[in-house]
Structure formats: structure tokens, C-alpha cells
Write a protein that holds these residues in place. Structure first.
Motif, PDB file in Angstrom:
ATOM      1  N   TYR A  96       0.841  -1.195   0.000  1.00  0.00           N
ATOM      2  CA  TYR A  96       0.000   0.000   0.000  1.00  0.00           C
ATOM      3  C   TYR A  96       0.879   1.248   0.000  1.00  0.00           C
ATOM      4  N   THR A  97       0.404   2.299  -0.641  1.00  0.00           N
ATOM      5  CA  THR A  97       1.113   3.575  -0.661  1.00  0.00           C
ATOM      6  C   THR A  97       0.120   4.720  -0.780  1.00  0.00           C
ATOM      7  N   LEU A  98       0.632   5.935  -0.811  1.00  0.00           N
ATOM      8  CA  LEU A  98      -0.192   7.120  -1.017  1.00  0.00           C
ATOM      9  C   LEU A  98       0.239   7.831  -2.291  1.00  0.00           C
ATOM     10  N   TYR A  99      -0.722   8.324  -3.044  1.00  0.00           N
ATOM     11  CA  TYR A  99      -0.475   9.175  -4.203  1.00  0.00           C
ATOM     12  C   TYR A  99      -1.067  10.544  -3.904  1.00  0.00           C
ATOM     13  N   THR A 100      -0.423  11.566  -4.435  1.00  0.00           N
ATOM     14  CA  THR A 100      -0.959  12.920  -4.330  1.00  0.00           C
ATOM     15  C   THR A 100      -1.929  13.143  -5.486  1.00  0.00           C
ATOM     16  N   LEU A 101      -3.166  13.493  -5.156  1.00  0.00           N
ATOM     17  CA  LEU A 101      -4.176  13.764  -6.188  1.00  0.00           C
ATOM     18  C   LEU A 101      -4.215  15.233  -6.579  1.00  0.00           C
ATOM     19  N   GLU A 102      -4.031  16.092  -5.577  1.00  0.00           N
ATOM     20  CA  GLU A 102      -4.166  17.529  -5.827  1.00  0.00           C
ATOM     21  C   GLU A 102      -3.408  18.285  -4.745  1.00  0.00           C
ATOM     22  N   THR A 103      -2.860  19.419  -5.143  1.00  0.00           N
ATOM     23  CA  THR A 103      -2.202  20.287  -4.172  1.00  0.00           C
ATOM     24  C   THR A 103      -2.446  21.744  -4.537  1.00  0.00           C
ATOM     25  N   HIS A 104      -2.610  22.558  -3.527  1.00  0.00           N
ATOM     26  CA  HIS A 104      -2.764  24.001  -3.716  1.00  0.00           C
ATOM     27  C   HIS A 104      -1.724  24.664  -2.821  1.00  0.00           C
ATOM     28  N   LEU A 105      -0.723  25.254  -3.449  1.00  0.00           N
ATOM     29  CA  LEU A 105       0.396  25.843  -2.730  1.00  0.00           C
ATOM     30  C   LEU A 105       0.289  27.358  -2.763  1.00  0.00           C
ATOM     31  N   ARG A 106       0.400  27.969  -1.586  1.00  0.00           N
ATOM     32  CA  ARG A 106       0.398  29.435  -1.494  1.00  0.00           C
ATOM     33  C   ARG A 106       1.770  29.901  -1.006  1.00  0.00           C
ATOM     34  N   TYR A 107       2.352  30.839  -1.739  1.00  0.00           N
ATOM     35  CA  TYR A 107       3.639  31.428  -1.390  1.00  0.00           C
ATOM     36  C   TYR A 107       3.368  32.739  -0.652  1.00  0.00           C
ATOM     37  N   LEU A 108       3.775  32.811   0.600  1.00  0.00           N
ATOM     38  CA  LEU A 108       3.463  33.977   1.411  1.00  0.00           C
ATOM     39  C   LEU A 108       4.681  34.865   1.692  1.00  0.00           C
ATOM     40  N   ARG A 109       5.853  34.249   1.861  1.00  0.00           N
ATOM     41  CA  ARG A 109       7.086  34.980   2.161  1.00  0.00           C
ATOM     42  C   ARG A 109       8.250  34.298   1.454  1.00  0.00           C
ATOM     43  N   GLU A 110       9.283  35.074   1.173  1.00  0.00           N
ATOM     44  CA  GLU A 110      10.494  34.533   0.569  1.00  0.00           C
ATOM     45  C   GLU A 110      11.324  33.780   1.611  1.00  0.00           C
ATOM     46  N   ALA A 111      12.048  32.787   1.141  1.00  0.00           N
ATOM     47  CA  ALA A 111      13.026  32.075   1.964  1.00  0.00           C
ATOM     48  C   ALA A 111      14.373  32.186   1.259  1.00  0.00           C
ATOM     49  N   HIS A 112      15.441  32.277   2.037  1.00  0.00           N
ATOM     50  CA  HIS A 112      16.769  32.502   1.488  1.00  0.00           C
ATOM     51  C   HIS A 112      17.736  31.408   1.920  1.00  0.00           C
ATOM     52  N   GLN A 113      18.829  31.295   1.185  1.00  0.00           N
ATOM     53  CA  GLN A 113      19.822  30.251   1.418  1.00  0.00           C
ATOM     54  C   GLN A 113      20.200  30.143   2.890  1.00  0.00           C
ATOM     55  N   GLY A 114      20.163  28.904   3.387  1.00  0.00           N
ATOM     56  CA  GLY A 114      20.542  28.629   4.762  1.00  0.00           C
ATOM     57  C   GLY A 114      19.450  28.866   5.786  1.00  0.00           C
ATOM     58  N   GLN A 115      18.345  29.476   5.377  1.00  0.00           N
ATOM     59  CA  GLN A 115      17.260  29.792   6.315  1.00  0.00           C
ATOM     60  C   GLN A 115      16.631  28.503   6.837  1.00  0.00           C
ATOM     61  N   PRO A 116      16.435  28.397   8.157  1.00  0.00           N
ATOM     62  CA  PRO A 116      15.810  27.188   8.700  1.00  0.00           C
ATOM     63  C   PRO A 116      14.334  27.123   8.316  1.00  0.00           C
ATOM     64  N   LEU A 117      13.859  25.905   8.066  1.00  0.00           N
ATOM     65  CA  LEU A 117      12.476  25.662   7.664  1.00  0.00           C
ATOM     66  C   LEU A 117      11.892  24.553   8.529  1.00  0.00           C
ATOM     67  N   GLN A 118      10.613  24.713   8.873  1.00  0.00           N
ATOM     68  CA  GLN A 118       9.882  23.679   9.588  1.00  0.00           C
ATOM     69  C   GLN A 118       8.516  23.517   8.912  1.00  0.00           C
ATOM     70  N   VAL A 119       8.066  22.274   8.812  1.00  0.00           N
ATOM     71  CA  VAL A 119       6.750  21.996   8.238  1.00  0.00           C
ATOM     72  C   VAL A 119       5.889  21.331   9.305  1.00  0.00           C
ATOM     73  N   GLU A 120       4.649  21.818   9.413  1.00  0.00           N
ATOM     74  CA  GLU A 120       3.649  21.235  10.302  1.00  0.00           C
ATOM     75  C   GLU A 120       2.476  20.750   9.463  1.00  0.00           C
ATOM     76  N   VAL A 121       1.723  19.784  10.003  1.00  0.00           N
ATOM     77  CA  VAL A 121       0.580  19.231   9.279  1.00  0.00           C
ATOM     78  C   VAL A 121      -0.610  19.088  10.219  1.00  0.00           C
ATOM     79  N   ALA A 122      -1.806  19.230   9.657  1.00  0.00           N
ATOM     80  CA  ALA A 122      -3.053  18.942  10.370  1.00  0.00           C
ATOM     81  C   ALA A 122      -4.016  18.283   9.393  1.00  0.00           C
ATOM     82  N   LEU A 123      -4.835  17.395   9.925  1.00  0.00           N
ATOM     83  CA  LEU A 123      -5.834  16.682   9.140  1.00  0.00           C
ATOM     84  C   LEU A 123      -7.080  17.551   8.999  1.00  0.00           C
ATOM     85  N   VAL A 124      -7.486  17.795   7.763  1.00  0.00           N
ATOM     86  CA  VAL A 124      -8.709  18.563   7.494  1.00  0.00           C
ATOM     87  C   VAL A 124      -9.902  17.612   7.475  1.00  0.00           C
TER      88      VAL A 124
END
Length: 150
Positions: A51-79
Motif C-alpha cells: 500500500y502507498t499514497l499518491y498525491t491527487l491535488e495540491t494548492h500551494l500558497r507562497y506567502l514569504r520569501e526564503a533565502h539560502q541557509g534559512q531554517p524551515l519547519q513543516v507542520e501538518v493537520a488533518l482537514v
């Protein structure tokens, strides 16, 4: 739920001096991989469950720029979810600053048939433990793309 910690890699920076739009999608894709591991669909789990997961659809919003070396964190919640689909909300941060969001619909796929199928029991249990989206819904959730005419 915190999923991923990384930073902006040098080859992710484009001719404008900030993270290329495709790299935001890469970071969210890496977060999906991490989510799959957490719900029991790492490499061993995919083989064990067939079993696996496939991505059916994604909607990406760009709100702020990120620059080289900048730390990034991703969080998730179930809709929302059903027996074989996940509707998820991802947020990309650098510290307290929200840089981007990604709303995604993922489909569970039975690897033997190559067709959608219900989540294996252990995976279903892990999904049930995911944090749900808080109320009120975050800005941008369910947003449709289009030019607003006034």
C-alpha cells in the motif's frame, strides 16, 4: 504536528536570490514522505501492507520569501478523511514566520491492483491519531484560485 526540519539548500535558490517556487513543493513533498513514515508507510510498511499514497491535488500558497541557509519547519493537520483519502493542511515556517501553505488531497493505493483502496488497519489507526485542523479554519484553506473582479 511538527513533521520536518530542514534549511534552504544552495541549489534551491534561484536567479531572484530566494528559494525557487518548485523547491517549496519539494519541501512539502518531503513532509509527505515524513508523514508516510509516521503512519506506518515507510519503505518496510509499503512492502508489508502492499500500500502507498499518491498525491491527487495540491494548492500551494507562497506567502514569504526564503533565502539560502534559512531554517524551515513543516507542520501538518488533518482537514478531513474517508476510508482511502486524506485532506491535509501543511504550513511551512521559518521560526514563527509563516512562509507558505499547501493544501493536499492524498489517495491510498493498493499496490497489487494499482487502484485506490481502503487504508490498512494499522495505518488507519495512525491516521486517526493525527491532529485535526483547529477552528476557525486557517486563512487559505479551501481557497479557490481566480481573479477577483470588483
Amino acid at each position: 504536528m511538527a513533521l520536518l526540519d530542514t534549511d534552504v539548500k544552495p541549489d534551491w535558490v534561484d536567479y531572484n536570490g530566494h528559494m525557487n517556487d518548485a523547491e517549496y513543493a519539494r519541501v512539502f513533498s518531503l513532509a509527505v514522505d515524513t508523514l508516510m513514515e509516521r503512519i506506518g508507510l515507510d519503505e518496510a510498511g509499503r512492502h508489508r501492507h502492499g500500500y502507498t499514497l499518491y498525491t491527487l491535488e495540491t494548492h500551494l500558497r507562497y506567502l514569504r520569501e526564503a533565502h539560502q541557509g534559512q531554517p524551515l519547519q513543516v507542520e501538518v493537520a488533518l482537514v478531513d478523511r474517508d476510508a482511502k483519502r486524506l485532506h491535509l493542511w501543511f504550513e511551512l515556517y521559518s521560526g514563527e514566520e509563516l512562509l507558505a501553505t499547501s493544501e493536499q488531497m492524498l489517495m491510498g493505493i493498493d499496490l497489487d491492483s494499482g487502484r485506490p483502496g481502503p487504508f490498512p488497519e494499522a495505518v488507519d489507526t495512525a491516521i486517526a491519531a493525527l491532529p485535526a485542523i483547529s477552528s476557525p479554519a486557517p486563512e487559505g484553506l479551501g481557497r479557490r484560485i481566480g481573479i477577483v473582479r470588483r
